[in-house]
Design a protein around this motif. Structure first.
Motif, PDB file in Angstrom:
ATOM      1  N   LEU A   4     -12.554 -13.928   2.787  1.00  0.00           N
ATOM      2  CA  LEU A   4     -11.629 -13.055   2.526  1.00  0.00           C
ATOM      3  C   LEU A   4     -10.706 -13.449   1.731  1.00  0.00           C
ATOM      4  O   LEU A   4     -10.069 -14.661   1.782  1.00  0.00           O
ATOM      5  CB  LEU A   4     -11.007 -12.884   3.882  1.00  0.00           C
ATOM      6  CG  LEU A   4     -11.817 -12.070   5.080  1.00  0.00           C
ATOM      7  CD1 LEU A   4     -10.896 -12.199   6.259  1.00  0.00           C
ATOM      8  CD2 LEU A   4     -12.324 -10.810   4.667  1.00  0.00           C
ATOM      9  N   VAL A   5     -10.262 -12.677   0.616  1.00  0.00           N
ATOM     10  CA  VAL A   5      -9.172 -13.126  -0.295  1.00  0.00           C
ATOM     11  C   VAL A   5      -8.166 -11.788  -0.407  1.00  0.00           C
ATOM     12  O   VAL A   5      -8.550 -10.860  -0.772  1.00  0.00           O
ATOM     13  CB  VAL A   5      -9.763 -13.009  -1.768  1.00  0.00           C
ATOM     14  CG1 VAL A   5      -8.880 -13.512  -2.889  1.00  0.00           C
ATOM     15  CG2 VAL A   5     -11.187 -14.385  -1.772  1.00  0.00           C
ATOM     16  N   GLU A   6      -7.066 -12.311  -0.067  1.00  0.00           N
ATOM     17  CA  GLU A   6      -5.815 -11.525  -0.150  1.00  0.00           C
ATOM     18  C   GLU A   6      -5.213 -11.287  -1.445  1.00  0.00           C
ATOM     19  O   GLU A   6      -5.264 -12.398  -2.237  1.00  0.00           O
ATOM     20  CB  GLU A   6      -4.838 -11.823   0.919  1.00  0.00           C
ATOM     21  CG  GLU A   6      -5.311 -11.805   2.288  1.00  0.00           C
ATOM     22  CD  GLU A   6      -5.478 -13.175   2.808  1.00  0.00           C
ATOM     23  OE1 GLU A   6      -5.387 -13.509   4.008  1.00  0.00           O
ATOM     24  OE2 GLU A   6      -5.809 -14.034   1.911  1.00  0.00           O
ATOM     25  N   SER A   7      -4.597 -10.406  -1.975  1.00  0.00           N
ATOM     26  CA  SER A   7      -3.949 -10.150  -3.134  1.00  0.00           C
ATOM     27  C   SER A   7      -2.801  -9.012  -3.131  1.00  0.00           C
ATOM     28  O   SER A   7      -3.042  -8.385  -1.954  1.00  0.00           O
ATOM     29  CB  SER A   7      -4.656  -9.962  -4.529  1.00  0.00           C
ATOM     30  OG  SER A   7      -5.425  -8.563  -4.220  1.00  0.00           O
ATOM     31  N   GLY A   8      -1.990  -9.143  -4.042  1.00  0.00           N
ATOM     32  CA  GLY A   8      -0.894  -8.055  -4.088  1.00  0.00           C
ATOM     33  C   GLY A   8       0.634  -8.436  -3.450  1.00  0.00           C
ATOM     34  O   GLY A   8       1.358  -7.640  -3.455  1.00  0.00           O
ATOM     35  N   GLY A   9       0.542  -9.644  -3.043  1.00  0.00           N
ATOM     36  CA  GLY A   9       2.076 -10.163  -2.514  1.00  0.00           C
ATOM     37  C   GLY A   9       2.870 -10.230  -3.753  1.00  0.00           C
ATOM     38  O   GLY A   9       2.299 -10.201  -4.825  1.00  0.00           O
ATOM     39  N   GLY A  10       4.205 -10.504  -3.528  1.00  0.00           N
ATOM     40  CA  GLY A  10       5.206 -10.633  -4.669  1.00  0.00           C
ATOM     41  C   GLY A  10       6.502 -10.470  -4.195  1.00  0.00           C
ATOM     42  O   GLY A  10       6.738 -10.470  -2.851  1.00  0.00           O
ATOM     43  N   LEU A  11       7.631 -10.490  -4.950  1.00  0.00           N
ATOM     44  CA  LEU A  11       8.899 -10.269  -4.804  1.00  0.00           C
ATOM     45  C   LEU A  11       9.204  -8.746  -4.861  1.00  0.00           C
ATOM     46  O   LEU A  11       9.025  -8.335  -6.044  1.00  0.00           O
ATOM     47  CB  LEU A  11       9.617 -11.241  -5.474  1.00  0.00           C
ATOM     48  CG  LEU A  11      11.360 -11.128  -5.596  1.00  0.00           C
ATOM     49  CD1 LEU A  11      11.824 -11.248  -4.307  1.00  0.00           C
ATOM     50  CD2 LEU A  11      11.751 -11.930  -6.942  1.00  0.00           C
ATOM     51  N   VAL A  12       9.787  -8.227  -4.074  1.00  0.00           N
ATOM     52  CA  VAL A  12      10.448  -6.790  -4.007  1.00  0.00           C
ATOM     53  C   VAL A  12      11.534  -6.738  -3.404  1.00  0.00           C
ATOM     54  O   VAL A  12      12.115  -7.505  -2.419  1.00  0.00           O
ATOM     55  CB  VAL A  12       9.225  -6.030  -3.302  1.00  0.00           C
ATOM     56  CG1 VAL A  12       9.245  -6.188  -1.846  1.00  0.00           C
ATOM     57  CG2 VAL A  12       9.577  -4.433  -3.641  1.00  0.00           C
ATOM     58  N   GLN A  13      12.317  -5.698  -3.929  1.00  0.00           N
ATOM     59  CA  GLN A  13      13.711  -5.530  -3.330  1.00  0.00           C
ATOM     60  C   GLN A  13      13.467  -4.786  -2.128  1.00  0.00           C
ATOM     61  O   GLN A  13      12.678  -3.919  -1.944  1.00  0.00           O
ATOM     62  CB  GLN A  13      14.538  -4.762  -4.155  1.00  0.00           C
ATOM     63  CG  GLN A  13      15.127  -5.615  -5.454  1.00  0.00           C
ATOM     64  CD  GLN A  13      16.413  -4.872  -6.379  1.00  0.00           C
ATOM     65  OE1 GLN A  13      16.148  -3.570  -6.408  1.00  0.00           O
ATOM     66  NE2 GLN A  13      17.163  -5.658  -6.932  1.00  0.00           N
ATOM     67  N   ALA A  14      14.554  -4.557  -1.173  1.00  0.00           N
ATOM     68  CA  ALA A  14      14.671  -4.089   0.044  1.00  0.00           C
ATOM     69  C   ALA A  14      14.394  -2.400  -0.282  1.00  0.00           C
ATOM     70  O   ALA A  14      15.101  -2.021  -1.342  1.00  0.00           O
ATOM     71  CB  ALA A  14      15.867  -4.365   1.034  1.00  0.00           C
ATOM     72  N   GLY A  15      13.558  -1.783   0.516  1.00  0.00           N
ATOM     73  CA  GLY A  15      13.439  -0.678   0.168  1.00  0.00           C
ATOM     74  C   GLY A  15      12.155  -0.103  -0.664  1.00  0.00           C
ATOM     75  O   GLY A  15      11.745   0.903  -0.687  1.00  0.00           O
ATOM     76  N   GLY A  16      11.752  -1.212  -1.300  1.00  0.00           N
ATOM     77  CA  GLY A  16      10.489  -1.218  -2.082  1.00  0.00           C
ATOM     78  C   GLY A  16       9.427  -1.083  -1.349  1.00  0.00           C
ATOM     79  O   GLY A  16       9.320  -0.969  -0.114  1.00  0.00           O
ATOM     80  N   SER A  17       8.171  -1.138  -2.295  1.00  0.00           N
ATOM     81  CA  SER A  17       6.976  -0.819  -1.576  1.00  0.00           C
ATOM     82  C   SER A  17       5.924  -2.011  -2.330  1.00  0.00           C
ATOM     83  O   SER A  17       6.092  -2.547  -3.405  1.00  0.00           O
ATOM     84  CB  SER A  17       6.280   0.385  -2.120  1.00  0.00           C
ATOM     85  OG  SER A  17       6.920   1.386  -1.288  1.00  0.00           O
ATOM     86  N   LEU A  18       4.875  -2.330  -1.689  1.00  0.00           N
ATOM     87  CA  LEU A  18       3.829  -3.195  -2.187  1.00  0.00           C
ATOM     88  C   LEU A  18       2.584  -2.922  -1.392  1.00  0.00           C
ATOM     89  O   LEU A  18       2.552  -2.097  -0.253  1.00  0.00           O
ATOM     90  CB  LEU A  18       4.327  -4.835  -1.520  1.00  0.00           C
ATOM     91  CG  LEU A  18       5.142  -5.564  -2.589  1.00  0.00           C
ATOM     92  CD1 LEU A  18       5.152  -6.920  -1.918  1.00  0.00           C
ATOM     93  CD2 LEU A  18       4.806  -5.694  -3.941  1.00  0.00           C
ATOM     94  N   ARG A  19       1.499  -3.008  -2.142  1.00  0.00           N
ATOM     95  CA  ARG A  19       0.139  -2.891  -1.307  1.00  0.00           C
ATOM     96  C   ARG A  19      -0.680  -4.089  -1.463  1.00  0.00           C
ATOM     97  O   ARG A  19      -0.852  -4.665  -2.678  1.00  0.00           O
ATOM     98  CB  ARG A  19      -0.771  -1.826  -2.408  1.00  0.00           C
ATOM     99  CG  ARG A  19      -1.999  -1.185  -1.308  1.00  0.00           C
ATOM    100  CD  ARG A  19      -2.702  -0.105  -2.071  1.00  0.00           C
ATOM    101  NE  ARG A  19      -3.487  -0.530  -3.211  1.00  0.00           N
ATOM    102  CZ  ARG A  19      -4.513   0.083  -3.502  1.00  0.00           C
ATOM    103  NH1 ARG A  19      -4.991   1.341  -2.830  1.00  0.00           N
ATOM    104  NH2 ARG A  19      -5.351  -0.347  -4.538  1.00  0.00           N
TER     105      ARG A  19
END
Length: 124
Positions: A4-19
């Protein structure tokens, strides 16, 4: 074996979105139920969401219910976690995991396979 290999993390402001995505290789992805967990330093791994092997059912921790959506594409051997309305308390390393049990599994022990994790940081 399932890798398994995860991706898509990062830095985001509160209220934002990530997948987040979790790409699987190895044995038949569609025979495994999947889950996402998260962990912060000094704390135990926390259940986030789980999905059955056929994708028919999902289950969420109360802390993310209504904000996160878990899905899978068995044709692409990929698991997705759409995270909306992110909060600073969602900051953690997120791990996807696979279990041969086909139903919903909320405890980490039954999961045989884990990814390396992807870091999510939500700034206030």
């Amino acid at each position: 074996q399932v890798h398994l290999v995860e991706s898509g993390g990062g830095l985001v402001q509160a209220g934002g979105s990530l997948r987040l995505s979790c790409a699987a290789s190895g044995r038949s992805f569609s025979s495994y139920a999947m889950g996402w967990f998260r962990q912060t330093p000094g704390k135990e791994r926390e259940f986030v969401a789980a999905i059955t092997s056929n994708g028919g059912s999902t289950y969420y921790a109360d802390s993310v219910k209504g904000r996160f959506t878990l899905s899978r594409d068995n044709a692409k051997n990929t698991l997705y976690l759409q995270m909306n309305s992110l909060k600073p308390e969602d900051t953690a390393v997120y791990y996807c995991a696979a279990t041969p049990y086909p139903g919903i599994v909320v405890l980490p022990a039954p999961y045989n396979y884990w990814g390396q994790g992807t870091r999510v940081t939500v700034s206030s």
